[in-house]
Design a protein around this motif. Structure first.
Motif, PDB file in Angstrom:
ATOM      1  N   MET A 122     -25.768  -9.846 -28.801  1.00  0.00           N
ATOM      2  CA  MET A 122     -24.466 -10.472 -28.987  1.00  0.00           C
ATOM      3  C   MET A 122     -23.802  -9.826 -30.208  1.00  0.00           C
ATOM      4  O   MET A 122     -24.396  -9.701 -31.256  1.00  0.00           O
ATOM      5  CB  MET A 122     -24.649 -11.978 -29.207  1.00  0.00           C
ATOM      6  CG  MET A 122     -23.355 -12.689 -29.468  1.00  0.00           C
ATOM      7  SD  MET A 122     -23.441 -14.472 -29.799  1.00  0.00           S
ATOM      8  CE  MET A 122     -24.478 -15.088 -28.544  1.00  0.00           C
ATOM      9  N   THR A 123     -22.530  -9.448 -30.028  1.00  0.00           N
ATOM     10  CA  THR A 123     -21.790  -8.857 -31.149  1.00  0.00           C
ATOM     11  C   THR A 123     -21.212  -9.962 -32.026  1.00  0.00           C
ATOM     12  O   THR A 123     -21.195 -11.143 -31.646  1.00  0.00           O
ATOM     13  CB  THR A 123     -20.625  -7.983 -30.632  1.00  0.00           C
ATOM     14  OG1 THR A 123     -19.640  -8.842 -30.045  1.00  0.00           O
ATOM     15  CG2 THR A 123     -21.097  -6.934 -29.635  1.00  0.00           C
ATOM     16  N   ILE A 124     -20.751  -9.563 -33.197  1.00  0.00           N
ATOM     17  CA  ILE A 124     -20.115 -10.511 -34.120  1.00  0.00           C
ATOM     18  C   ILE A 124     -18.907 -11.176 -33.452  1.00  0.00           C
ATOM     19  O   ILE A 124     -18.709 -12.385 -33.573  1.00  0.00           O
ATOM     20  CB  ILE A 124     -19.677  -9.805 -35.428  1.00  0.00           C
ATOM     21  CG1 ILE A 124     -20.892  -9.269 -36.191  1.00  0.00           C
ATOM     22  CG2 ILE A 124     -18.828 -10.709 -36.298  1.00  0.00           C
ATOM     23  CD1 ILE A 124     -21.799 -10.342 -36.723  1.00  0.00           C
TER      24      ILE A 124
ATOM     25  N   GLU B  63     -18.371 -11.642 -30.241  1.00  0.00           N
ATOM     26  CA  GLU B  63     -18.839 -12.578 -29.218  1.00  0.00           C
ATOM     27  C   GLU B  63     -19.315 -13.881 -29.864  1.00  0.00           C
ATOM     28  O   GLU B  63     -19.001 -14.974 -29.376  1.00  0.00           O
ATOM     29  CB  GLU B  63     -19.971 -11.947 -28.396  1.00  0.00           C
ATOM     30  CG  GLU B  63     -19.494 -10.826 -27.484  1.00  0.00           C
ATOM     31  CD  GLU B  63     -20.632 -10.011 -26.880  1.00  0.00           C
ATOM     32  OE1 GLU B  63     -20.388  -9.386 -25.832  1.00  0.00           O
ATOM     33  OE2 GLU B  63     -21.747  -9.994 -27.444  1.00  0.00           O
ATOM     34  N   ALA B  64     -20.047 -13.759 -30.965  1.00  0.00           N
ATOM     35  CA  ALA B  64     -20.512 -14.953 -31.684  1.00  0.00           C
ATOM     36  C   ALA B  64     -19.324 -15.743 -32.230  1.00  0.00           C
ATOM     37  O   ALA B  64     -19.320 -16.981 -32.198  1.00  0.00           O
ATOM     38  CB  ALA B  64     -21.466 -14.551 -32.810  1.00  0.00           C
ATOM     39  N   SER B  65     -18.310 -15.029 -32.705  1.00  0.00           N
ATOM     40  CA  SER B  65     -17.103 -15.701 -33.221  1.00  0.00           C
ATOM     41  C   SER B  65     -16.389 -16.466 -32.121  1.00  0.00           C
ATOM     42  O   SER B  65     -15.909 -17.581 -32.349  1.00  0.00           O
ATOM     43  CB  SER B  65     -16.143 -14.675 -33.830  1.00  0.00           C
ATOM     44  OG  SER B  65     -16.733 -14.013 -34.907  1.00  0.00           O
ATOM     45  N   ARG B  66     -16.333 -15.873 -30.945  1.00  0.00           N
ATOM     46  CA  ARG B  66     -15.691 -16.555 -29.813  1.00  0.00           C
ATOM     47  C   ARG B  66     -16.465 -17.812 -29.415  1.00  0.00           C
ATOM     48  O   ARG B  66     -15.878 -18.842 -29.090  1.00  0.00           O
ATOM     49  CB  ARG B  66     -15.545 -15.604 -28.639  1.00  0.00           C
ATOM     50  CG  ARG B  66     -14.506 -14.530 -28.889  1.00  0.00           C
ATOM     51  CD  ARG B  66     -14.326 -13.610 -27.690  1.00  0.00           C
ATOM     52  NE  ARG B  66     -13.417 -12.547 -28.040  1.00  0.00           N
ATOM     53  CZ  ARG B  66     -13.772 -11.273 -28.207  1.00  0.00           C
ATOM     54  NH1 ARG B  66     -15.023 -10.897 -28.009  1.00  0.00           N
ATOM     55  NH2 ARG B  66     -12.881 -10.368 -28.537  1.00  0.00           N
ATOM     56  N   LYS B  67     -17.795 -17.713 -29.454  1.00  0.00           N
ATOM     57  CA  LYS B  67     -18.620 -18.888 -29.144  1.00  0.00           C
ATOM     58  C   LYS B  67     -18.401 -19.979 -30.197  1.00  0.00           C
ATOM     59  O   LYS B  67     -18.304 -21.158 -29.856  1.00  0.00           O
ATOM     60  CB  LYS B  67     -20.097 -18.512 -29.070  1.00  0.00           C
ATOM     61  CG  LYS B  67     -20.474 -17.789 -27.808  1.00  0.00           C
ATOM     62  CD  LYS B  67     -21.976 -17.600 -27.724  1.00  0.00           C
ATOM     63  CE  LYS B  67     -22.364 -16.858 -26.480  1.00  0.00           C
ATOM     64  NZ  LYS B  67     -22.304 -17.649 -25.267  1.00  0.00           N
ATOM     65  N   LEU B  68     -18.310 -19.575 -31.459  1.00  0.00           N
ATOM     66  CA  LEU B  68     -18.027 -20.542 -32.527  1.00  0.00           C
ATOM     67  C   LEU B  68     -16.648 -21.168 -32.307  1.00  0.00           C
ATOM     68  O   LEU B  68     -16.482 -22.382 -32.433  1.00  0.00           O
ATOM     69  CB  LEU B  68     -18.103 -19.881 -33.901  1.00  0.00           C
ATOM     70  CG  LEU B  68     -17.720 -20.755 -35.094  1.00  0.00           C
ATOM     71  CD1 LEU B  68     -18.624 -21.996 -35.187  1.00  0.00           C
ATOM     72  CD2 LEU B  68     -17.795 -19.943 -36.382  1.00  0.00           C
TER      73      LEU B  68
ATOM     74  N   ILE C 218     -21.093 -19.418 -43.779  1.00  0.00           N
ATOM     75  CA  ILE C 218     -20.893 -17.990 -43.535  1.00  0.00           C
ATOM     76  C   ILE C 218     -20.967 -17.204 -44.839  1.00  0.00           C
ATOM     77  O   ILE C 218     -21.641 -16.162 -44.915  1.00  0.00           O
ATOM     78  CB  ILE C 218     -19.557 -17.735 -42.799  1.00  0.00           C
ATOM     79  CG1 ILE C 218     -19.646 -18.251 -41.357  1.00  0.00           C
ATOM     80  CG2 ILE C 218     -19.192 -16.242 -42.818  1.00  0.00           C
ATOM     81  CD1 ILE C 218     -18.324 -18.260 -40.611  1.00  0.00           C
TER      82      ILE C 218
ATOM     83  N   CYS D  50     -24.463 -16.806 -46.032  1.00  0.00           N
ATOM     84  CA  CYS D  50     -25.169 -15.798 -45.239  1.00  0.00           C
ATOM     85  C   CYS D  50     -24.774 -14.387 -45.672  1.00  0.00           C
ATOM     86  O   CYS D  50     -25.623 -13.498 -45.778  1.00  0.00           O
ATOM     87  CB  CYS D  50     -24.899 -15.986 -43.751  1.00  0.00           C
ATOM     88  SG  CYS D  50     -25.643 -17.493 -43.078  1.00  0.00           S
TER      89      CYS D  50
ATOM     90  N   GLU E 255     -30.768 -20.021 -41.138  1.00  0.00           N
ATOM     91  CA  GLU E 255     -31.325 -21.254 -40.582  1.00  0.00           C
ATOM     92  C   GLU E 255     -31.447 -22.381 -41.607  1.00  0.00           C
ATOM     93  O   GLU E 255     -31.601 -23.544 -41.233  1.00  0.00           O
ATOM     94  CB  GLU E 255     -32.715 -20.991 -39.974  1.00  0.00           C
ATOM     95  CG  GLU E 255     -32.697 -20.117 -38.734  1.00  0.00           C
ATOM     96  CD  GLU E 255     -32.535 -18.619 -39.045  1.00  0.00           C
ATOM     97  OE1 GLU E 255     -32.159 -17.889 -38.119  1.00  0.00           O
ATOM     98  OE2 GLU E 255     -32.747 -18.199 -40.190  1.00  0.00           O
TER      99      GLU E 255
END
Length: 135
Positions: free
Chosen positions: A1-3, A5-10, A105, A108, A115
């Motif tokens: 998963m790209t950044i 894609e992860a942003s879209r999921k968020l 964020i 991180c 986690e």
């Protein structure tokens, strides 16, 4: 998963959150309340008029005073609206959620273990100029 894609999921998760849904509903109610929008428009026009009068070469102090009073009156009416109160409360809740997300964020990015990151709790310095929002 790209950044991205992860942003879209968020983003999708945010849109499913009750705080976002409450904010979206409150924004629609705010934007469609004719009386509230009329008052906000009147507030903006009065504020521009006050700026113009206050910056004239020969300043009419009585007119400045009248416009200040009118501005305060309109502001009180806008802020006493139940629609505006709900919008402000919903926006505040959404802003707190976004601040929590940004806090995790940033931790991180600075090397914290994703986690175990917890949102940083706001601390009040007493100076609103350095504030990221009330707790």
């Amino acid at each position: 998963m790209t950044i991205l894609e992860a942003s879209r999921k968020l983003g999708a998760a945010i849109q499913q959150d009750e705080r976002f849904i409450r904010y979206a509903k409150a924004k629609i109610a705010n934007d469609t309340d004719e009386t509230l929008q009329k008052n906000i428009g009147e507030f903006n026009v009065t504020r521009m008029e006050l700026d113009r009068v206050a910056n004239e070469e020969v300043r009419d102090e009585e007119k400045v005073r009248e416009l200040n009073e009118k501005l305060r009156s309109i502001y009180a009416e806008v802020m006493s609206s139940s629609v505006m109160a709900e919008y402000n409360a919903a926006k505040s809740d959404l802003d707190r959620m976004l601040n929590d997300i940004n806090s995790v964020i940033m931790q991180c990015v600075e090397g914290a273990v994703p986690e175990t990151c917890e949102p940083e709790q706001p601390s009040c310095t007493g100076s609103c100029s350095t504030c990221g929002g009330c707790h």
